[in-house]
Motif scaffolding. Structure first.
Motif, short mmCIF file in Angstrom:
data_model
loop_
_atom_site.label_atom_id
_atom_site.label_comp_id
_atom_site.label_asym_id
_atom_site.label_seq_id
_atom_site.Cartn_x
_atom_site.Cartn_y
_atom_site.Cartn_z
N ARG A 22 6.23 -5.66 3.06
CA ARG A 22 6.23 -4.27 3.50
C ARG A 22 5.83 -3.29 2.41
NH1 ARG A 22 11.72 -4.19 7.27
NH2 ARG A 22 10.71 -4.91 9.18
N ASN A 23 5.70 -3.82 1.20
CA ASN A 23 5.29 -2.99 0.07
C ASN A 23 4.24 -3.74 -0.73
OD1 ASN A 23 8.53 -3.01 0.33
ND2 ASN A 23 7.82 -0.89 0.15
N HIS A 24 3.46 -2.99 -1.48
CA HIS A 24 2.44 -3.63 -2.31
C HIS A 24 3.08 -4.28 -3.54
CE1 HIS A 24 -1.23 -4.32 -4.54
NE2 HIS A 24 -0.73 -3.65 -5.56
N ASN B 167 10.84 -7.12 1.37
CA ASN B 167 10.94 -5.72 1.02
C ASN B 167 11.14 -5.59 -0.49
OD1 ASN B 167 11.32 -4.34 3.86
ND2 ASN B 167 12.64 -6.13 3.86
N TRP C 17 12.36 -8.74 -4.79
CA TRP C 17 12.13 -8.61 -3.34
C TRP C 17 13.34 -9.14 -2.59
CZ3 TRP C 17 7.47 -6.69 -1.31
CH2 TRP C 17 6.48 -6.46 -2.25
#
Length: 256
Positions: free
Chosen positions: A91-93, A119, A253
């Motif tokens: 969901r994130n780079h 995440n 993460w």
């Protein structure tokens, strides 16, 4: 264990349109190994009606057959169709993880994490370099976490933790915890069973794995200096290029 299927169902067992697991009345029978000899003798009797309609395959055989069928289906895919993407959704780079890293790690993480997005909880590029901040970012998390480190030698390594990182009076975690490195091929070191020194958090350091007076992975309060040694918890080799290393970037993460 062996599985007996009718011949007409065997080759379609794993295709989407004929998946036997979704049939209301599947024509198969699961039997234990010690019963296979009797059934095999019966099915190889030419006079037995069952011999014409049933085939005995082992679980290993079914896997081989499945792979063959899947390969055939894949080869018949039209050029316009995109292959299915089995990589987890981030969901994130990530500045540290590429597809090779993600696929390798996902394949070694526990089944309970599969299918959930990843995440980003903490990143030195976003939150600065502070173990205290890392703990604060995880205060409301109750799920496994993945620690990813890149050292100054550009080597990527880290740990999967069954529990989020926190300050603790004693070691915590379960045997799902493991450490890993890319050298450049992926190597995972799972719990050896020799001790349960999985994770321990202090305000001035984070420790993962232990035994023999050495840690599998250790980070200081500034998340800048670290160390990785062979330890009894994972029977691992040092994860970093140098046993004492400096952190270039670090990410954590969560999988939930």
């Amino acid at each position: 264990m062996g599985v007996a299927y009718s011949i007409e169902e065997v080759d379609h067992l794993y295709t989407k349109d004929n998946n036997i697991r979704h049939r209301k009345n599947p024509s198969y029978l699961v039997v234990e190994n010690d019963k296979l000899a009797v059934i095999d003798k019966l099915f190889h009797d030419p006079a037995a009606p069952a011999a014409k309609n049933w085939e005995i395959i082992t679980v290993k055989d079914s896997v081989k057959r499945r792979r063959s069928v899947c390969s055939s289906v894949e080869s018949n895919r039209s050029e316009d169709e995109e292959p299915e993407d089995f990589l987890p959704v981030l969901r994130n780079h990530s500045q540290l993880l590429n597809d090779h890293h993600i696929e390798s790690l996902a394949n070694h993480m526990p089944a309970r994490t599969q299918g959930y997005p990843w995440n980003l909880v903490y990143s030195t590029a976003i939150h600065g370099t502070s173990l205290k901040t890392l703990y604060r970012q995880m205060a409301q998390i109750d799920s496994p976490v993945l620690l990813v480190i890149k050292d100054m030698e550009k080597k990527v390594f880290g740990a999967f933790s069954s529990h989020p990182f926190r300050v603790s009076d004693c070691c915590y975690g379960t045997g799902e915890t493991f450490v890993y490195s890319f050298d450049p091929e992926f190597k995972a070191y799972r719990w050896s069973g020799e001790n349960s020194y999985f994770i321990r958090g202090h305000m001035d350091s984070l420790q993962i794995g232990g035994g023999g007076g050495r840690f599998g992975l250790w980070l200081d309060a500034d998340l800048y200096h670290g160390a990785s040694y062979a330890c009894h918890t994972f029977n691992n080799q040092p994860l970093s290029t140098q046993q004492d290393f400096r952190v270039q970037d670090l990410e954590v993460w969560t999988v939930q």
